[in-house]
Write a protein that holds these residues in place. Structure first.
Motif, short mmCIF file in Angstrom:
data_model
loop_
_atom_site.label_atom_id
_atom_site.label_comp_id
_atom_site.label_asym_id
_atom_site.label_seq_id
_atom_site.Cartn_x
_atom_site.Cartn_y
_atom_site.Cartn_z
N GLU A 95 13.15 -51.77 -14.55
CA GLU A 95 12.16 -52.10 -15.29
C GLU A 95 10.77 -51.28 -14.68
O GLU A 95 11.10 -50.65 -13.51
N ILE A 96 10.03 -51.15 -15.64
CA ILE A 96 8.60 -50.23 -15.38
C ILE A 96 7.59 -51.03 -15.61
O ILE A 96 7.45 -51.84 -16.57
N ASP A 97 6.61 -51.03 -14.47
CA ASP A 97 5.37 -51.74 -14.58
C ASP A 97 4.21 -50.58 -15.21
O ASP A 97 3.82 -49.83 -14.44
N ALA A 98 3.79 -50.95 -16.34
CA ALA A 98 2.74 -50.05 -16.85
C ALA A 98 1.32 -50.53 -17.05
O ALA A 98 0.45 -49.79 -17.33
N SER A 99 1.19 -51.43 -16.15
CA SER A 99 -0.35 -52.18 -15.96
C SER A 99 -1.25 -51.21 -15.29
O SER A 99 -2.49 -50.92 -15.73
N GLU A 100 -0.85 -50.62 -14.30
CA GLU A 100 -1.77 -49.74 -13.53
C GLU A 100 -1.96 -48.49 -14.37
O GLU A 100 -3.19 -48.00 -14.40
#
Length: 167
Positions: A95-100
């Motif tokens: 998984e990758i968190d793209a929020s930042e």
């Protein structure tokens, strides 16, 4: 409304996929006295995987309350990034968190000198003439700052100027 945009690489199709939604405005976490988010970060993106890179393209927007640099009045302006293109390196993990990355994309597109005539609902953006030095009426209530007579800091430069002209 979610706090993060998590991209599951295991379920991402080879041709990519479209995603749309909103991220909570607390994501911005700006210091007191700075611009203030007044709504969510909205995204409408197409996500594609290219070997070790994830590319997000599309549109980002978020409304903020800024302070006008001319009138010092607050106003709301929506920061829109279109076309947006965000590249994320794929590291180990599913998984990758793209929020930042989306947050940063909005922040770097803040207006450098926010003015209320660029607001979502434009306002009259004129400096109060009482604070202008040109054509200032004599009878206004604004006090003029006293000026230093014969600033001695410039005297050293005047000496240098006189020695250069003697050559």
């Amino acid at each position: 409304m979610s706090k993060k945009l998590i991209i599951d690489l295991a379920t991402l199709p080879d041709e990519g996929k479209a995603v749309a939604g909103e991220l909570d405005p607390t994501l911005f976490d700006l210091p007191q006295g700075d611009a203030r988010p007044v709504g969510p970060l909205e995204y409408d993106l197409y996500i594609q995987r290219f070997s070790s890179e994830l590319l997000l393209t599309g549109r980002l927007s978020a409304p903020f309350e800024f302070t006008c640099v001319r009138t010092l009045h607050p106003f709301v302006q929506t920061v829109v990034v279109e076309p947006a293109a965000v590249s994320l390196e794929i590291a180990d993990g599913a998984e990758i968190d793209a929020s930042e990355a989306l947050r940063e994309e909005i922040l770097i597109n803040f207006p450098s000198d926010p003015r209320c005539d660029d607001a979502d609902e434009p306002q009259q953006c004129e400096i109060d003439p009482r604070y202008l030095a040109v054509d200032k009426p004599v009878d206004d209530a604004v006090e003029t700052r006293p000026r230093a007579e014969g600033d001695s800091r410039w005297a050293a430069l005047d000496v240098l100027k006189n020695t250069d002209s003697d050559r």
